[in-house]
Motif scaffolding. Structure first.
Motif, PDB file in Angstrom:
ATOM      1  N   ASP A 183      29.984  70.094  47.547  1.00 50.90           N
ATOM      2  CA  ASP A 183      30.533  71.174  48.451  1.00 50.90           C
ATOM      3  C   ASP A 183      31.900  71.365  47.801  1.00 50.90           C
ATOM      4  OD1 ASP A 183      31.556  72.550  50.316  1.00 50.90           O
ATOM      5  OD2 ASP A 183      31.174  71.513  52.062  1.00 50.90           O
ATOM      6  N   SER A 184      31.992  72.877  47.694  1.00 51.17           N
ATOM      7  CA  SER A 184      33.214  73.379  46.883  1.00 51.17           C
ATOM      8  C   SER A 184      34.605  73.260  47.874  1.00 51.17           C
ATOM      9  CB  SER A 184      33.004  74.737  46.080  1.00 51.17           C
ATOM     10  OG  SER A 184      32.576  75.693  47.191  1.00 51.17           O
ATOM     11  N   ALA A 185      34.307  73.113  48.841  1.00 47.71           N
ATOM     12  CA  ALA A 185      35.362  72.763  49.780  1.00 47.71           C
ATOM     13  C   ALA A 185      35.902  71.578  49.961  1.00 47.71           C
ATOM     14  CB  ALA A 185      34.933  73.431  51.507  1.00 47.71           C
ATOM     15  N   ASP A 186      35.294  70.432  49.138  1.00 49.66           N
ATOM     16  CA  ASP A 186      35.712  68.991  49.283  1.00 49.66           C
ATOM     17  C   ASP A 186      37.182  69.037  48.381  1.00 49.66           C
ATOM     18  OD1 ASP A 186      33.360  68.160  50.384  1.00 49.66           O
ATOM     19  OD2 ASP A 186      32.476  67.633  48.615  1.00 49.66           O
ATOM     20  N   ASP A 187      37.875  68.139  48.884  1.00 48.39           N
ATOM     21  CA  ASP A 187      39.318  68.005  48.329  1.00 48.39           C
ATOM     22  C   ASP A 187      39.248  66.910  47.316  1.00 48.39           C
ATOM     23  OD1 ASP A 187      39.304  65.573  49.744  1.00 48.39           O
ATOM     24  OD2 ASP A 187      40.848  66.316  51.027  1.00 48.39           O
ATOM     25  N   ASN A 188      39.953  66.554  46.280  1.00 46.83           N
ATOM     26  CA  ASN A 188      39.741  65.492  45.369  1.00 46.83           C
ATOM     27  C   ASN A 188      39.110  64.298  46.337  1.00 46.83           C
ATOM     28  OD1 ASN A 188      40.983  67.177  43.680  1.00 46.83           O
ATOM     29  ND2 ASN A 188      41.404  65.302  42.511  1.00 46.83           N
ATOM     30  N   GLN A 189      39.741  63.979  47.087  1.00 49.87           N
ATOM     31  CA  GLN A 189      39.313  62.597  47.797  1.00 49.87           C
ATOM     32  C   GLN A 189      37.768  62.608  48.130  1.00 49.87           C
ATOM     33  OE1 GLN A 189      42.058  61.732  50.932  1.00 49.87           O
ATOM     34  NE2 GLN A 189      41.831  59.505  50.522  1.00 49.87           N
ATOM     35  N   ALA A 190      37.423  63.604  48.947  1.00 48.67           N
ATOM     36  CA  ALA A 190      35.945  63.886  49.456  1.00 48.67           C
ATOM     37  C   ALA A 190      35.255  63.990  48.224  1.00 48.67           C
ATOM     38  CB  ALA A 190      36.106  64.979  50.256  1.00 48.67           C
ATOM     39  N   TRP A 191      35.443  64.650  47.078  1.00 48.28           N
ATOM     40  CA  TRP A 191      34.928  64.876  45.840  1.00 48.28           C
ATOM     41  C   TRP A 191      34.635  63.455  45.027  1.00 48.28           C
ATOM     42  CZ3 TRP A 191      35.972  63.653  40.668  1.00 48.28           C
ATOM     43  CH2 TRP A 191      35.014  64.559  39.705  1.00 48.28           C
ATOM     44  N   PHE A 192      35.724  62.700  45.116  1.00 51.39           N
ATOM     45  CA  PHE A 192      35.364  61.356  44.168  1.00 51.39           C
ATOM     46  C   PHE A 192      34.583  60.385  45.301  1.00 51.39           C
ATOM     47  CE2 PHE A 192      36.967  57.148  42.574  1.00 51.39           C
ATOM     48  CZ  PHE A 192      36.279  57.517  41.626  1.00 51.39           C
ATOM     49  N   ALA A 193      34.608  60.577  46.492  1.00 47.91           N
ATOM     50  CA  ALA A 193      33.548  59.703  47.369  1.00 47.91           C
ATOM     51  C   ALA A 193      32.428  59.907  47.158  1.00 47.91           C
ATOM     52  CB  ALA A 193      34.171  60.154  48.895  1.00 47.91           C
ATOM     53  N   LYS A 194      32.104  61.308  47.007  1.00 44.43           N
ATOM     54  CA  LYS A 194      30.745  61.644  46.826  1.00 44.43           C
ATOM     55  C   LYS A 194      30.234  61.166  45.241  1.00 44.43           C
ATOM     56  CE  LYS A 194      30.309  65.562  49.810  1.00 44.43           C
ATOM     57  NZ  LYS A 194      30.413  67.279  49.976  1.00 44.43           N
TER      58      LYS A 194
END
Ligand code: GLU
Length: 544
Positions: free
Chosen positions: A467-478
Motif C-alpha cells: 500500500d503506497s500509504a505505508d510508512d517505512n515501518q509498515a512497509w518493512f513489516a510487510k
C-alpha cells in the motif's frame, strides 16, 4: 637621450607623467586593507589555475576589507583567442567571485582605476617608457629576431648565459648619432630597459607565501615596449600595479625568476614595489611523476571540463580552497553549514612548497558533501540548468516532471535523514531518475542463486499487500511478512546461525523487490522509490 631621438621614438603628443599619476590617486583604504587582482591573459580556455589564483586573491583582499579587481592582460595580441576574455569574466561570476573593479558582463569597465584592459592603456605605457628613456634608463634596440637568435646560439656554444646583457647588449652603447640614423632610416626598434644589476649579486626579497628568497640581481636588458608599441608583461606589471594601487601581487611562481627585474623597474620608475605572493601551480601525478596541470594534456585543466560534467560550482570552490589551504578541512568540519567563502584565507598557511596536487577522489568526496547539503529543489534547479546546456532531452523530461523529479531527488535527503552521497555531479542525475520513467528490464541473473519460482512468489505476495500509504515501518513489516510466508529468515541472527534452514533472509527478499522495481541491486530507499512510482506501477514491475 636627445629630444630629437625622443620625438622620433614617441612622435605622438603624450600626456605628462604627472597628468597620468593625477588620474590614479592613492586609494583611501583602512590600514591593512589589501588591494589584489587577477590578471589573466585571454589567450586560451580559462585554466583552472586562473580560478585558483582568483579565489586566493579575492578572499585575501576582501577579508582584509580591501579591493579585488580584474585586469585583462591582452598585450600578446598574436596569441589572443576570440571569446577568451568573455569566458574569464563569466567564469568569475559563475563561481561567485566578486569583482569590485574590472570589466562587467557587458564588457564595460567598472571602477576608477581603469581602463582594465591593457591594450586600451597603450598611451599610459608610452608615457612611462618615454620617461625612462628620457632619464637614460631605457634605450631603443634595433637588433632583429635573427640577430638575437644568432647571439643566443653563440652564447650557448660558448657556455655563456644566453640573453641580452652586459657586453652582449649590442644596442646599449649605440651613440646618439647611430640611434638617430637608424630611426631616420625607419629601422624597426623595441625599447629595452637598461638593467642596473650584476648577476653575481644576490638580492633578498620577502615573499608572503615562500618567505625570504635570495635571488640573483637582474642584468638582462629586457624589452619593455615591443615593436607594436605595446608593453611586455614586465613593464605593464610595474605600471599597472602601481597605478591601480595593488598592494599584494599574487601570481604564479613562474614569475619568481623575473622578480629582481620587476623590483628594478619599480625603482627606476620611482615607485615602491608591492608585496608579492608567488603561488606554485596546481600539479598532478602522471605515470608516477609530478607535473604541472597542462591545458594541452589534461582536459581537467580547463574550467569548462567541470561545466560539461556538471560539477557543482560550490564543490569546485571548496575543493580549490582546500588545495590552497590545508586548514580548510578542519574549518569545514567546525563550520559545516557556513558558505565556503567565509573561510579565512591565510597566506602563510598556503600549501605551496611543491604545488598542490589535483586529485579527483578528493574533489568527488567534497562534491558529495556539497550536494548532500543541498535541498531537493536546489539539486533539481542545478541539474536542469546543466541539462539545458548539455543534455536537452533530459532537460525536457525534468521540466515536464518537476514535482516528480524533486520528489526523487528528495529521497534520503534533508534534516534528520542521513543524506545520500551517490549524486555529486549533474551528469549523473539522469541515471538516478531514469528507472522512475522507464520500466527497467528485469534481469534475473542479478538474483542468482534464488530460483525463479521463489522470486516470483515473493514479488507477487508483496504486490498483493503493498500500500503506497505505508510508512517505512509498515512497509518493512510487510517485507518481513512476505519473508516469513516464503521461508526466508526475518531475523538476520537466526539466519546466520542456520543458513540452510532458510531460502534466504529478509535482505534477499528486499533484493528481489529492488531488482524488480529498479533493475539494480543498489538503490536509495526502496520504500520511498515505491511511493513515487505508485501502487499500480509497483504492481506492474512486480509481475515477474
Ligand atoms: N598575465 C599574467 C599571466 O597570465 C599575469 C601574471 C600576474 O598575475 O601578474 O601569467
Amino acid at each position: 637621450m636627445t629630444p630629437e631621438i625622443l620625438d622620433l621614438l614617441f612622435p605622438n603628443k603624450l600626456p605628462s607623467v604627472d597628468e597620468i599619476l593625477a588620474k590614479y590617486p592613492p586609494r583611501q583604504l583602512p590600514e591593512g586593507a589589501r588591494v589584489m587582482r587577477v590578471a589573466p591573459s585571454p589567450t586560451g580556455k580559462m585554466h583552472v589555475g586562473t580560478l585558483y589564483q582568483a579565489l586566493l586573491a579575492e578572499r585575501a583582499a576582501h577579508q582584509s576589507g580591501g579591493v579585488f579587481y580584474l585586469r585583462l592582460e591582452d598585450t600578446d595580441q598574436k596569441r589572443e583567442l576570440a571569446g577568451a576574455a568573455e569566458l574569464i569574466i563569466s567564469s568569475l561570476a559563475r563561481y561567485g567571485i566578486k569583482l569590485d573593479e574590472g570589466i562587467d558582463a557587458n564588457g564595460n569597465d567598472k571602477g576608477n582605476y581603469g581602463p582594465y584592459t591593457q591594450s586600451q592603456r597603450k598611451e599610459i605605457y608610452q608615457v612611462f617608457a618615454k620617461s625612462l628613456a628620457e632619464k637614460g634608463l631605457a634605450y631603443p634596440c634595433f637588433c632583429s629576431a635573427e640577430d638575437i637568435e644568432m647571439r643566443r646560439k653563440i652564447q650557448t656554444k660558448q657556455g655563456l648565459r644566453p640573453g641580452y646583457y652586459g657586453s652582449h647588449a649590442k644596442c646599449r652603447n649605440l651613440t646618439d648619432d647611430e640611434v638617430l640614423s637608424n630611426l631616420k632610416a625607419g629601422k624597426p626598434w623595441v625599447l629595452r630597459f637598461k638593467a642596473p644589476g650584476k648577476y653575481e649579486n644576490q638580492i633578498v626579497v620577502k615573499d608572503l607565501m615562500k618567505g625570504n628568497l635570495s635571488l640573483p640581481e637582474n642584468d638582462m636588458d629586457i624589452v619593455i615596449l615591443k615593436s607594436d608599441g605595446l608593453p611586455t608583461y614586465h613593464f605593464a606589471h610595474a605600471v599597472d600595479d602601481h597605478l591601480m594601487g595593488t598592494t599584494v601581487v599574487s601570481r604564479g611562481d613562474e614569475w619568481l625568476s623575473s622578480l629582481p627585474l620587476h623590483i628594478q623597474l619599480f625603482v627606476a620608475l620611482g615607485w615602491k614595489p608591492p608585496k608579492y605572493a608567488h603561488l606554485a601551480p596546481i600539479q598532478k601525478i602522471d605515470d608516477g611523476n609530478r607535473r604541472k596541470l597542462s591545458k594541452r594534456l589534461d582536459p581537467e585543466a580547463s574550467i569548462t571540463y567541470f561545466w560539461e560534467h556538471g560539477y557543482p560550482e560550490e564543490a569546485q570552490v571548496e575543493y580549490l580552497l582546500n588545495l590552497l589551504n590545508a586548514s580548510f578541512e578542519d574549518w569545514r568540519r567546525a563550520n559545516p553549514t557556513l558558505p565556503a567563502f567565509d573561510f579565512p584565507m591565510n597566506f602563510s598557511k598556503i600549501s605551496n612548497t611543491a604545488g598542490a596536487l589535483f586529485d579527483f577522489v578528493k574533489l568527488h568526496s567534497i562534491a558529495r558533501e556539497v550536494v548532500a547539503r543541498m535541498s531537493a529543489e536546489q539539486v533539481y534547479e542545478a541539474t536542469l540548468k546543466w541539462a539545458k546546456e548539455y543534455k536537452t532531452e533530459y532537460a525536457t523530461l525534468l521540466e515536464s516532471n518537476r514535482e516528480k523529479c524533486i520528489a526523487i531527488f528528495n529521497i534520503e535527503r534533508g534534516i534528520g535523514a542521513k543524506s545520500r552521497k551517490d549524486l555529486f555531479k549533474w551528469e549523473d542525475a539522469e541515471h538516478e531518475t531514469e528507472f522512475f520513467f522507464n520500466r527497467p528490464t528485469y534481469d534475473e541473473s542479478l538474483l542468482a542463486p534464488m530460483t525463479h519460482e521463489d522470486i516470483q512468489k515473493v514479488a507477487a505476495d508483496f504486490a498483493t499487500i503493498y500500500d503506497s500509504a505505508d510508512d517505512n515501518q509498515a512497509w518493512f513489516a510487510k517485507v518481513k511478512q512476505v519473508a516469513e510466508q516464503n521461508g526466508f529468515a526475518t531475523d538476520m541472527k537466526a539466519y546466520k546461525a542456520d543458513p540452510s534452514g532458510f531460502k534466504g533472509s529478509v535482505a534477499d527478499v528486499a533484493k528481489i523487490l529492488r531488482v524488480a522495481i529498479t533493475g539494480r541491486t543498489q538503490s536509495p530507499d526502496l520504500c520511498s522509490i515505491m511511493k513515487i512510482l505508485g501502487k499500480e506501477e509497483v504492481a506492474e514491475r512486480l509481475k515477474i
